[in-house]
Motif scaffolding. Structure first.
Motif, PDB file in Angstrom:
ATOM      1  N   GLU A 127     134.949 -16.203  41.230  1.00  0.00           N
ATOM      2  CA  GLU A 127     135.322 -17.550  40.825  1.00  0.00           C
ATOM      3  C   GLU A 127     134.797 -17.854  39.432  1.00  0.00           C
ATOM      4  N   HIS A 172     136.667 -18.875  35.614  1.00  0.00           N
ATOM      5  CA  HIS A 172     136.298 -20.016  34.775  1.00  0.00           C
ATOM      6  C   HIS A 172     135.986 -19.593  33.343  1.00  0.00           C
ATOM      7  N   LEU A 198     129.282 -23.977  33.181  1.00  0.00           N
ATOM      8  CA  LEU A 198     130.159 -23.369  34.185  1.00  0.00           C
ATOM      9  C   LEU A 198     129.417 -22.357  35.044  1.00  0.00           C
ATOM     10  N   PHE A 207     129.345 -22.940  39.007  1.00  0.00           N
ATOM     11  CA  PHE A 207     130.270 -22.159  39.827  1.00  0.00           C
ATOM     12  C   PHE A 207     129.817 -20.741  40.166  1.00  0.00           C
ATOM     13  N   GLU A 252     136.541 -30.483  39.877  1.00  0.00           N
ATOM     14  CA  GLU A 252     137.266 -29.399  39.216  1.00  0.00           C
ATOM     15  C   GLU A 252     137.081 -29.554  37.708  1.00  0.00           C
TER      16      GLU A 252
END
Length: 534
Positions: free
Chosen positions: A77, A81, A151, A155, A431
């Motif tokens: 994931e 990103h 990020l 994430f 998001e």
């Protein structure tokens, strides 16, 4: 808004069942939600939806061990990103050539074209379309570096690795705003800090010592034995005359001065030697003297940068090195050692018991409390010495300790602005389409990423981040985040109450109960005293 200093319920049940996986470990085999959340907040940046159940399923001891070995954790994931970034995989030479040198050339051309026009201010000369465009492109490097940090924290499944990258960058802090440091910052975090966060401390120390970012930031790249520096300046003067600089001056007395003669004479710079001992290894009370500072600085003369404006790497220049004997912390370093003088100093410092204690104290402060228990520091320092500075094993000692799981360690740490913003993203399931507004929010909360000017780095104690204005700003951020008013971020739908494991004071519960809708409920939860702590 008042921050809670204690919670009404203990962290663990009265009976703690010790995991059999690690002898001596205090990790409970049947943890409650508060205990799991405690680990997620300390070994990471907080819980995402489903994290409590996932950790309960694999077991808390297994989760901690997994996080200590990030190479075993798939991180697909996060990769998605980061896929759109241009600069974060580039070398310093590429960044200098494609981003920073064009901005420098644009400024020089603007000055030349404007000349001595009295109608233009210096600022106006630098606001031509070409200069503005080139500077905007150069800023992209730091912008992308800041965005990827947000990020990764939000994430990545390798949460402990991101915590450790943040910890070690702050420990070996460099300031993006100082000259050419910005050229090397991407490579510094990616290639100097990140690969060593769970390795041997000596390897990490050596990597930072040779990093052009550190060499430039603390001025060691210009440090030279004064006598050697003078000899080198004389060689440069003769070379300049040989290739015509001297004759050009004779032909044009009004011309520019001989560049070799115009340069200031190089000498010994003690900045790195002092910070190496005070901040990187021994600590301010580590037992070193001013003579040690001078001798360490002498040992690192000639540790410089090859073509710094072109993004060159570490280079040892023997002509600038002090070859005489040196004495550091009672250890005699024979003369004539060249680059090995600095390596020997790093060996001495990495093996010092004072370093083991200083590093263990800082790690215990990060993971347990602002005033870490001496018993834990003692065990962590002992583990440091036993394993020759194995960072993974020192962190394991802390994360599996009784002190880490003690009731008074629960929510004992106040989140930094970076930790708060990232944990809010995780809690809400927002998001993130564009991370730049989030990096800007961290800056507005008082912690601009990569822009801490002093070598001490950002503070890791509550008093640096707790005041009325800061808490109000955090509430405003929470309102923006959940209301959809933050550019580049779409509000999430995760039940943010999971981020507190249902453990709030009666006053917080009463405040949240007044929320008129789910978004207001989320904002009040993120702004609560409990969420400010980890």
């Amino acid at each position: 808004m008042r921050l809670l200093t204690r919670v009404a319920v203990p962290l663990l049940a009265a009976t703690v069942i010790v995991s059999a996986a690690e002898p001596g470990s205090a990790v409970p085999s049947r943890p409650d939600d508060r205990t799991i959340l405690h680990v997620l907040n300390r070994a990471g940046f907080g819980a995402r939806a489903g994290d409590l159940e996932r950790v309960r399923r694999i077991g808390l001891a297994a989760y901690i061990d997994q996080q200590l070995h990030p190479e075993r954790i798939p991180d697909g994931e996060l990769a998605s990103h980061l896929s759109g970034f241009t600069t974060i995989d580039m070398s310093s030479r590429q960044l200098a050539d494609e981003y920073f040198e064009p901005a420098q050339r644009a400024r020089q051309q603007a000055k030349q074209q404007a000349g001595n026009d009295p109608s233009m201010t210096d600022e106006a000369k630098m606001r031509t379309p070409e200069v503005v465009a080139a500077q905007r492109k150069a800023r992209q490097v730091i912008d992308e570096l800041s965005d990827q940090k947000i990020l990764r924290g939000a994430f990545s499944d390798r949460q402990l690795e991101e915590v450790m990258v943040d910890f070690w960058f702050n420990h070996f802090n460099v300031f993006a705003g100082k000259g050419m440091t910005q050229v090397y910052l991407t490579e510094y975090e990616r290639d100097t800090i990140r690969p060593h966060v769970f390795g041997k401390f000596r390897d990490l120390l050596g990597a930072t010592a040779k990093s052009p970012a550190m060499l430039f930031y603390l001025d060691n790249w210009q440090s030279a034995d004064p006598a050697a520096g003078n000899r080198m300046m004389e060689m440069q003067r003769r070379r300049a005359e040989r290739f015509g600089f001297g004759r050009a001056r004779q032909q044009n007395p009004q011309g520019a001065p001989d560049p070799a003669k115009a340069r200031p004479r190089r000498g010994l710079n003690e900045n790195y030697g002092r910070e190496l001992m005070e901040l990187h290894t021994l600590g301010v009370d580590g037992g070193y003297t001013q003579d040690d500072v001078v001798n360490v600085a002498r040992a690192f003369t000639g540790w410089t940068i090859d073509q710094p404006r072109q993004g060159g790497g570490f280079h040892f220049e023997p002509r600038l090195h002090d070859e005489a004997e040196k004495v550091v912390l009672g250890h005699r370093i024979k003369g004539g050692g060249g680059q090995s003088d600095g390596e020997k100093v790093l060996d001495i410092l990495a093996q010092s018991p004072a370093t083991a204690r200083f590093i263990s104290t800082k790690l215990a402060r990060r993971f347990v409390s602002d005033t870490p228990p001496p018993s834990l520091v003692d065990r962590a320092a002992k583990r440091f010495r036993e394993t020759d500075g194995d960072i993974r094993e020192v962190v394991r000692t802390i994360l599996t300790s009784p002190e880490f799981f003690a009731a008074d360690a629960y929510r004992a740490k106040v989140k930094t602005p970076f930790e708060f913003v990232v944990s809010a993203i995780r809690a809400t399931g927002a998001e993130v389409v564009e991370a730049t507004p989030l990096a800007q929010a961290v800056r507005q909360l008082g912690m601009p990423l990569y822009m801490c000017q002093p070598p001490t780095g950002y503070a890791d104690r509550a008093d640096a981040w707790v005041n009325t204005g800061a808490l109000l700003n955090r509430m405003n951020f929470a309102l923006q985040l959940v209301s959809g008013k933050m550019r580049g971020v779409r509000p999430g739908t995760s039940p943010v109450g999971d981020a507190l494991a249902g453990d709030v004071s009666s006053s917080t519960a009463a405040t949240i109960a007044q929320a008129g809708d789910p978004r207001q409920n989320a904002a009040l939860t993120l702004g609560s005293p409990e969420f400010q702590r980890r």
